[in-house]
Design an enzyme around this catalytic site. Structure first.
Site, short mmCIF file in Angstrom:
data_model
loop_
_atom_site.label_atom_id
_atom_site.label_comp_id
_atom_site.label_asym_id
_atom_site.label_seq_id
_atom_site.Cartn_x
_atom_site.Cartn_y
_atom_site.Cartn_z
N PHE A 63 0.81 -1.11 0.16
CA PHE A 63 -0.08 -0.12 -0.02
C PHE A 63 1.28 1.27 0.01
CE2 PHE A 63 -4.69 1.18 0.39
CZ PHE A 63 -4.96 -0.60 0.06
N GLN A 121 -7.26 14.73 2.99
CA GLN A 121 -6.71 14.30 2.19
C GLN A 121 -8.04 13.49 0.65
OE1 GLN A 121 -6.35 9.41 3.04
NE2 GLN A 121 -4.13 10.29 2.34
N HIS A 135 -8.03 11.19 -2.33
CA HIS A 135 -7.61 10.26 -2.61
C HIS A 135 -7.69 10.36 -3.96
CE1 HIS A 135 -7.43 5.19 -3.29
NE2 HIS A 135 -7.63 5.44 -1.94
N LEU A 191 -14.45 5.46 -5.15
CA LEU A 191 -13.55 5.37 -4.22
C LEU A 191 -12.94 3.81 -4.84
CD1 LEU A 191 -11.10 6.18 -2.63
CD2 LEU A 191 -11.00 4.37 -1.34
N GLU A 198 -7.39 2.07 -3.23
CA GLU A 198 -5.10 1.95 -3.76
C GLU A 198 -4.87 0.57 -3.99
OE1 GLU A 198 -3.32 5.01 -1.05
OE2 GLU A 198 -2.44 3.39 -0.77
N ARG A 223 -0.35 9.23 -0.51
CA ARG A 223 -1.66 10.22 -1.81
C ARG A 223 -1.42 10.82 -2.40
NH1 ARG A 223 -6.05 6.26 2.11
NH2 ARG A 223 -5.49 4.83 0.99
N HIS A 273 -11.95 12.47 0.84
CA HIS A 273 -11.81 10.68 1.29
C HIS A 273 -11.45 10.83 2.72
CE1 HIS A 273 -11.31 6.90 1.29
NE2 HIS A 273 -10.22 6.65 1.47
N ARG A 325 -2.49 10.86 5.34
CA ARG A 325 -2.52 9.80 6.09
C ARG A 325 -2.07 8.47 5.03
NH1 ARG A 325 -6.51 4.90 5.91
NH2 ARG A 325 -8.15 6.69 4.89
C1 LIG Z 1 -14.56 4.42 0.74
C2 LIG Z 1 -13.65 4.23 1.38
C3 LIG Z 1 -12.83 3.72 1.29
C4 LIG Z 1 -11.90 2.87 2.60
N1 LIG Z 1 -11.21 2.45 2.65
C5 LIG Z 1 -9.72 2.47 3.72
C6 LIG Z 1 -9.20 0.96 3.76
O1 LIG Z 1 -8.91 0.08 3.15
N2 LIG Z 1 -8.24 1.36 4.44
C7 LIG Z 1 -7.99 1.96 5.86
O2 LIG Z 1 -7.56 2.29 6.64
N3 LIG Z 1 -9.17 3.17 5.47
C8 LIG Z 1 -9.90 3.25 4.59
N4 LIG Z 1 -10.74 4.16 5.12
C9 LIG Z 1 -10.93 4.69 6.27
C10 LIG Z 1 -11.97 4.65 6.97
O3 LIG Z 1 -12.88 3.43 6.41
C11 LIG Z 1 -12.50 5.42 7.67
O4 LIG Z 1 -11.91 6.78 8.33
C12 LIG Z 1 -13.28 4.63 9.13
O5 LIG Z 1 -14.09 2.93 9.23
C13 LIG Z 1 -14.24 5.09 10.02
O6 LIG Z 1 -14.41 4.89 11.00
P1 LIG Z 1 -14.91 5.16 12.20
O7 LIG Z 1 -15.51 4.42 13.58
O8 LIG Z 1 -13.84 6.60 12.85
O9 LIG Z 1 -16.47 6.20 11.68
P2 LIG Z 1 -17.51 5.61 10.74
O10 LIG Z 1 -17.71 4.03 10.20
O11 LIG Z 1 -17.65 6.30 9.32
O12 LIG Z 1 -18.97 4.85 11.75
C14 LIG Z 1 -19.33 6.68 12.19
C15 LIG Z 1 -20.39 6.88 13.11
O13 LIG Z 1 -21.29 7.45 13.46
C16 LIG Z 1 -22.19 7.35 13.52
N5 LIG Z 1 -23.16 8.82 13.53
C17 LIG Z 1 -22.07 10.28 13.05
N6 LIG Z 1 -23.04 11.23 13.09
C18 LIG Z 1 -23.68 10.83 14.56
C19 LIG Z 1 -24.50 11.24 14.95
N7 LIG Z 1 -24.97 12.97 15.61
N8 LIG Z 1 -25.65 10.82 16.12
C20 LIG Z 1 -25.29 9.57 16.07
N9 LIG Z 1 -24.58 9.24 15.63
C21 LIG Z 1 -23.90 9.62 14.65
C22 LIG Z 1 -22.14 6.74 12.23
O14 LIG Z 1 -24.11 6.38 12.49
C23 LIG Z 1 -22.35 5.33 12.04
O15 LIG Z 1 -22.34 4.23 13.60
C24 LIG Z 1 -12.23 4.23 3.77
C25 LIG Z 1 -12.37 5.47 3.79
C26 LIG Z 1 -13.65 4.91 2.63
C27 LIG Z 1 -14.98 6.02 2.79
#
Ligand SMILES: Cc1cc2nc3c(=O)[nH]c(=O)nc-3n(C[C@H](O)[C@H](O)[C@H](O)COP(=O)(O)OP(=O)(O)OC[C@H]3O[C@@H](n4cnc5c(N)ncnc54)[C@H](O)[C@@H]3O)c2cc1C
Length: 589
Positions: A116, A243, A245, A255, A258, A289, A356, A397
């Site tokens: 990666f 970021q 992407h 997306l 990568e 990136r 991203h 990142r």
């Molecule tokens: C398409 C895509 C591909 C990716 N691929 C990778 C990868 O291969 N490897 C990598 O390391 N990273 C990757 N990333 C980044 C990574 O997936 C995210 O940064 C990470 O999963 C975020 O996790 P989180 O738990 O912080 O938030 P999230 O998984 O976004 O969860 C947020 C949670 O908060 C809740 N929430 C939000 N606002 C409120 C509110 N006001 N009230 C109550 N609940 C709320 C939502 O319901 C949800 O449950 C990718 C991102 C994307 C978009």
């Protein structure tokens, strides 16, 4: 209105929130509040992988991983935090394996690893295979695995509850101790307000990609947690670093991981040239990136873009065996077929950078405790995952470091929040903690204003894409700030057609727009003041990194109308970067 009482309330049921819940719910009475059903969280969209120096397929170690993370973040990374993440990565992956996550395997049955961007052997000699993965649906597997464990452990969920405010015992900008006391939530099904009292509140609400128009982020990533905390006087750190992407499907932003380049994909311009050889001669298409995205945008600007409008470049997988593509990249190649009608076996895929990941967020210590200024904590308030800035990603990142971040710091948040709650008293509530949220909801639901949230959101996103994306200048950012200020004023007149109280998604989207406007201003004001280029923040008028003046984290504090930087509502302070092992060097790949 209903009131509930817990020891710990976790806001968000993505990877970070559920990893925290697994720790916290076995130690203290815990509730998870989520606006989405947990398995719809954006973590489930993550594709490529989660890194850890397991050294399963070639030599590797956590120190190389720490170095890559620091260098990848253009030296704005807090090195103590990066070291913790790289060390704890190994257990984080093994924890998931024990929970049953179906990782891809090597022929000997070990967890397989792939290349990666920016992950190298021996401080930059060559790309290293560090990313653990489950085809190109690693995040999906993580989210499902964590949810199953939460169900097994009887974690209590409040699903489709929107947290619109955090309850604090005072104003963190004033003197005196301020503690967390709970959250105010809106139940989508009924329109009812709930006060959820708790000794510990953990924000795990994910990112804010919807500030931009072209983005890989889900519709729901509106930065709620960041904006809610900020409105109550908690600063936001390094928000100007976003970021982009490199490989979003051109014109759509969806997306393509990568992992496509990790598996051998090559970026080419209109004449078929592998242009990354000019920009990053050693690791080429697997440079970090920020560098790849800028190189692509530059190819387009200099007239070497592909397509009828010369406005994208091409991701070439045609030299890979179709069987290899099907085994390692099944979902994303399907996206190219479905959304662009392109067959990746035989045709290169049109791609262009897409917004991203938010490197910035709510500032925390390495124990995930939220900071109210450069040094003081808010007892009982925690944050982890994309909503937080700890800061392991600095100004850029590395791929696969976020799925890692949410597991490492999610776990730490669950442990810390429960430990604090067990030893603390339940704080008294301030009077009518619901009144602010109730007022906002009523103003929008019953108001007679003439502005539509959809129009304002579209304009905001277009402004951010035009003026605050891969390339930025004083002029573009000043223009953006002016337009955001105007949009904020128009937001005061927003109203909705649906005045109902059951499943009023128009109403919650209008509330989310308020958060986006808040955050866009913070991004732009931070970017205006940062007169240098570093990581994801590139100023054409200040193209070099300036360690003398800007090797500092930005801390944005909310102030009254017109009282902040450049006539905004944002006052800026700066915080030193924690440097342990690695002195800043010029970043070459
Ligand atoms: C398409 C895509 C591909 C990716 N691929 C990778 C990868 O291969 N490897 C990598 O390391 N990273 C990757 N990333 C980044 C990574 O997936 C995210 O940064 C990470 O999963 C975020 O996790 P989180 O738990 O912080 O938030 P999230 O998984 O976004 O969860 C947020 C949670 O908060 C809740 N929430 C939000 N606002 C409120 C509110 N006001 N009230 C109550 N609940 C709320 C939502 O319901 C949800 O449950 C990718 C991102 C994307 C978009």
């Amino acid at each position: 209105m209903q009131t509930h009482t817990y020891d710990v309330v976790i806001v968000g049921a993505g990877g970070a929130g559920m990893r925290a819940a697994l720790e916290s719910s076995s130690r203290a009475r815990t509730a998870v509040v989520s606006k989405l059903y947990p398995t719809r969280s954006h973590t489930g969209a993550a594709q490529g992988g989660m890194c850890a120096a397991l050294a399963n397929v070639e030599e590797d170690n956590w120190e190389w991983h720490t170095f890559d993370t620091v260098k990848g973040g253009d030296y704005l990374v807090d090195q103590d935090a990066a070291e913790i993440m790289a060390k704890e990565a190994i257990d984080a992956v093994l924890d998931l394996e024990r929970m049953g996550l179906p990782f891809n395997r090597t022929p000997e049955g070990k967890i397989d690893q792939r290349r990666f961007g920016g992950h190298t052997r021996n401080h930059g000699d060559a790309p290293v295979r560090r990313a653990c993965y489950a085809a190109d649906r690693t995040g999906h597997m993580i989210l499902q695995t964590l949810y199953q464990q939460c169900v097994k452990q009887d974690v209590e969920f409040f699903n489709e509850f929107y947290v619109f405010d955090v309850i604090l015992t005072g104003d963190p900008r004033e003197d005196g101790e301020v503690k967390a006391a709970g959250v105010v939530a809106y139940e989508l099904a009924t329109g009812e307000i709930h006060i959820i009292r708790a000794k510990s509140v953990v924000f795990a609400t994910g990112g804010a990609g919807k500030v931009f128009k072209t983005t890989s982020n889900a519709h729901t990533l509106t930065g709620d947690g960041m904006a809610v905390a900020y409105r109550r006087g908690i600063p936001l750190e390094d928000m100007e670093f976003f970021q982009f992407h490199p490989t979003g499907l051109a014109g759509l932003g969806i997306l393509l991981s990568e992992a496509a380049r990790g598996e051998g994909g090559i970026l080419r311009n209109a004449s078929g040239e592998r242009f990354m050889e000019r920009y990053a001669p050693t690791i080429k298409d697997l440079a970090p990136r920020d560098i790849v995205a800028r190189s692509m945008a530059n190819e387009v600007r200099e007239g070497r873009g592909a397509g009828p409008n010369k406005d994208y470049v091409l991701l070439d997988l045609t030299h890979l065996e179709p069987a290899h593509i099907d085994a390692k990249l099944p979902d994303i190649t399907e996206f190219a077929r479905t959304y662009l009608g392109v067959e990746p076996y035989t045709e290169p895929v049109p791609v262009y950078p897409t917004a991203h990941y938010a490197m910035g967020g709510i500032p925390t210590t390495i124990e995930t405790e939220v900071l109210r200024n450069n040094t003081d904590k808010v007892p009982g308030l925690f944050a982890a995952g994309e909503v937080a800035c700890v800061s392991v990603h600095g100004s850029n990142r590395l791929g696969t470091n976020s799925l890692l971040d949410i597991n490492v710091f999610g776990k730490r948040a669950g442990i810390a929040a429960a430990a604090y709650a067990v030893g603390a008293e339940l704080p008294e509530l301030p009077e009518h903690p619901e009144s602010y949220v109730e007022g906002e909801l009523e103003r929008i639901r019953l108001g007679s204003g003439s502005e539509s949230a959809a129009d304002l959101r579209r304009t905001l996103q277009e402004v951010m894409d035009a003026d605050a994306q891969v390339f930025r200048t004083q002029e573009s950012l000043t223009n953006a700030l002016g337009k955001i200020t105007e949009l904020r004023k128009r937001y005061a007149d927003v109203s909705v057609a649906d005045t109902g109280t059951s499943y009023n998604s128009e109403l919650v989207e209008a509330m989310e727009l308020g958060f986006l406007l808040e955050l866009a201003e913070v991004v732009v004001v931070g970017a205006l003041a940062r007169k240098e280029s570093r990581g994801g923040h590139f100023r054409e008028d200040f193209p070099d990194r300036d360690d003398e003046n800007f090797m500092l984290h930005t801390m944005a504090h909310p102030v009254g109308e017109g009282q902040g930087e450049a006539g905004s509502r944002v006052e800026l302070a700066y915080k030193p970067v924690t440097v342990t092992r690695y002195q800043p060097m010029e970043r070459k790949y």
